[in-house]
Design a protein around this motif. Structure first.
Motif, PDB file in Angstrom:
ATOM      1  N   ALA A  18      -2.574   1.773  -4.999  1.00  0.00           N
ATOM      2  CA  ALA A  18      -1.858   2.375  -6.107  1.00  0.00           C
ATOM      3  C   ALA A  18      -0.855   3.408  -5.618  1.00  0.00           C
ATOM      4  O   ALA A  18       0.229   3.538  -6.182  1.00  0.00           O
ATOM      5  N   VAL A  19      -1.241   4.161  -4.576  1.00  0.00           N
ATOM      6  CA  VAL A  19      -0.306   5.137  -4.009  1.00  0.00           C
ATOM      7  C   VAL A  19       0.950   4.450  -3.519  1.00  0.00           C
ATOM      8  O   VAL A  19       2.072   4.881  -3.781  1.00  0.00           O
ATOM      9  N   ALA A  20       0.764   3.360  -2.796  1.00  0.00           N
ATOM     10  CA  ALA A  20       1.918   2.624  -2.288  1.00  0.00           C
ATOM     11  C   ALA A  20       2.794   2.153  -3.438  1.00  0.00           C
ATOM     12  O   ALA A  20       4.020   2.240  -3.407  1.00  0.00           O
ATOM     13  N   TYR A  21       2.182   1.644  -4.504  1.00  0.00           N
ATOM     14  CA  TYR A  21       2.923   1.189  -5.671  1.00  0.00           C
ATOM     15  C   TYR A  21       3.666   2.350  -6.311  1.00  0.00           C
ATOM     16  O   TYR A  21       4.844   2.248  -6.651  1.00  0.00           O
ATOM     17  N   GLN A  76       7.175  13.315  -0.305  1.00  0.00           N
ATOM     18  CA  GLN A  76       6.365  13.815   0.805  1.00  0.00           C
ATOM     19  C   GLN A  76       5.339  12.768   1.261  1.00  0.00           C
ATOM     20  O   GLN A  76       5.116  12.584   2.456  1.00  0.00           O
ATOM     21  N   VAL A  77       4.713  12.091   0.308  1.00  0.00           N
ATOM     22  CA  VAL A  77       3.728  11.064   0.636  1.00  0.00           C
ATOM     23  C   VAL A  77       4.338   9.989   1.508  1.00  0.00           C
ATOM     24  O   VAL A  77       3.773   9.599   2.542  1.00  0.00           O
ATOM     25  N   ILE A  78       5.532   9.476   1.126  1.00  0.00           N
ATOM     26  CA  ILE A  78       6.119   8.369   1.879  1.00  0.00           C
ATOM     27  C   ILE A  78       6.715   8.852   3.193  1.00  0.00           C
ATOM     28  O   ILE A  78       6.627   8.166   4.216  1.00  0.00           O
ATOM     29  N   GLU A  83       0.242   7.245   2.337  1.00  0.00           N
ATOM     30  CA  GLU A  83      -0.094   6.402   1.192  1.00  0.00           C
ATOM     31  C   GLU A  83      -1.591   6.100   1.105  1.00  0.00           C
ATOM     32  O   GLU A  83      -2.139   5.963   0.008  1.00  0.00           O
ATOM     33  N   SER A  84      -2.242   5.986   2.249  1.00  0.00           N
ATOM     34  CA  SER A  84      -3.674   5.647   2.245  1.00  0.00           C
ATOM     35  C   SER A  84      -4.570   6.867   2.444  1.00  0.00           C
ATOM     36  O   SER A  84      -5.777   6.733   2.591  1.00  0.00           O
ATOM     37  N   ALA A  98       5.012  24.298  -2.848  1.00  0.00           N
ATOM     38  CA  ALA A  98       5.914  23.286  -2.290  1.00  0.00           C
ATOM     39  C   ALA A  98       5.150  21.969  -2.236  1.00  0.00           C
ATOM     40  O   ALA A  98       3.940  21.946  -1.983  1.00  0.00           O
ATOM     41  N   ALA A  99       5.818  20.872  -2.501  1.00  0.00           N
ATOM     42  CA  ALA A  99       5.148  19.568  -2.523  1.00  0.00           C
ATOM     43  C   ALA A  99       4.438  19.294  -1.201  1.00  0.00           C
ATOM     44  O   ALA A  99       3.337  18.728  -1.184  1.00  0.00           O
ATOM     45  N   ALA A 100       5.067  19.703  -0.091  1.00  0.00           N
ATOM     46  CA  ALA A 100       4.444  19.481   1.218  1.00  0.00           C
ATOM     47  C   ALA A 100       3.126  20.245   1.328  1.00  0.00           C
ATOM     48  O   ALA A 100       2.137  19.738   1.870  1.00  0.00           O
TER      49      ALA A 100
END
Length: 344
Positions: A18-21, A76-78, A83-84, A98-100
């Motif tokens: 779902a994160v990847a999506y 930040q995730v990508i 993602e996992s 901050a998002a990071a």
């Protein structure tokens, strides 16, 4: 047209997919994502549910005031290929991060809020279910339904379809979305671990017992015993009586039959019509009278050496238990207990 099928099992895997999506949902937007700076302040608890996408997690953070925008979080995730790395659970974060920094905390084990429930040793299944319902928020009727359908609990075959005796006392983590069946399966799985550790299936036949009967002995030992050091002696009293074909005459089995806890068991009580009445029936009761811990299981499989035929906990407050193979001494110990009960 090409079709792609993906089968994903388990909450963690669902989150990863779902994160990847969610990443691909958000990334690609041309405007620069709003973002706070720094590590934030205050505290806020957020929950990641199984199957949540990166976009959904970002929106949760944005609504809670943790990050300035879901997009900044997903970027930040990508960028960091995490993602996992996001898992279901409850996390303690700060506002205006901050998002990071928010991603850092979601990846840090120390940020995870762990909810637990502790089940003490020796409780009856009805008492275990009450504690689980009270401390997890899962409805009591869900636990009652689950126990009524024991095939769903993955009990060992020798449990003979009953949960009593096989809900292992320990501390359990309550995960997001957990159901009554999920938690009870954790408990039966933990029982299997303990049973393997004490070699229940290997050693029970040496005591001329089935594994279920050994658990029954352990449950009596747990219910009767004051301190773990006495458990092997109590087990020996049980086996000495069984060897003579005598009645066990254990007050704990009377209390189980009457669904109560008391030190004051009367002669009338010992006449209760129940298969668990070991004053009226020889041999072991038909099954466990509680859920024993590892010490009691070990004692049932490794009883102390001795000729004791009776024991009396003469001072329950201080958990002093006396053992004897002489009836005169037994009667003296009973008088000690009666004096204790008369003044307490």
């Amino acid at each position: 047209m090409r079709r792609t099928a993906a089968a994903v099992a388990g909450g963690l895997a669902l989150v990863a997919v779902a994160v990847a999506y969610g990443v691909h949902q958000v990334v690609g937007q041309p405007d620069e994502a709003p973002d706070f700076s720094g590590g934030g302040s205050g505290t806020v608890t957020i929950e990641i549910t199984p199957g949540a996408s990166a976009a959904e997690i970002g929106k949760t953070l944005e609504r809670a005031g943790v990050v300035a925008s879901a997009q900044s979080f997903v970027e930040q995730v990508i960028t960091r290929s995490k993602e996992s790395g996001l898992h279901p659970g409850r996390y303690t974060l700060r506002r205006r991060m901050a998002a990071a920094s928010a991603l850092d905390l979601l990846l840090a084990p120390a940020s995870r809020v762990v909810r637990t429930v502790t089940v003490p040793e020796g409780l009856r299944t009805s008492e275990v279910l009450r504690i689980l319902a009270d401390r997890t928020g899962i409805p009591a009727k869900d636990f009652a339904t689950a126990v009524a359908e024991p095939r769903r609990l993955r009990l060992p075959a020798y449990a003979e379809g009953t949960a009593e005796g096989f809900l292992f006392p320990a501390t359990y983590e309550i995960e997001p979305g957990m159901t009554a069946v999920d938690l009870l399966r954790k408990m039966t799985a933990r029982f299997r671990v303990a049973a393997a550790k004490v070699k229940l299936e290997d050693l029970a036949p040496r005591m001329r017992l089935t594994p279920r009967q050994a658990v029954t002995v352990a449950s009596i030992v747990q219910a009767e015993g004051g301190v773990p050091a006495d458990y092997p002696k109590i087990a020996r009293v049980v086996y000495n009586r069984l060897a003579r074909g005598a009645k066990l005459e254990m007050d704990s089995t009377i209390n189980y039959a009457l669904n109560r806890h008391t030190l004051k068991v009367s002669n009338e009580d010992t006449r209760v019509d129940s298969p668990y009445n070991t004053y009226a029936r020889p041999g072991l009761p038909p099954g466990p009278i509680g859920n024993p811990g590892e010490s009691a299981l070990t004692a049932a499989l490794h009883p102390a050496e001795g000729t004791w035929y009776w024991f009396v906990t003469t001072d329950p407050r201080r958990k002093i238990t006396k053992f004897t193979d002489k009836e005169a001494e037994f009667r003296k110990y009973r008088e000690e207990l009666n004096r204790y009960l008369g003044t307490n």
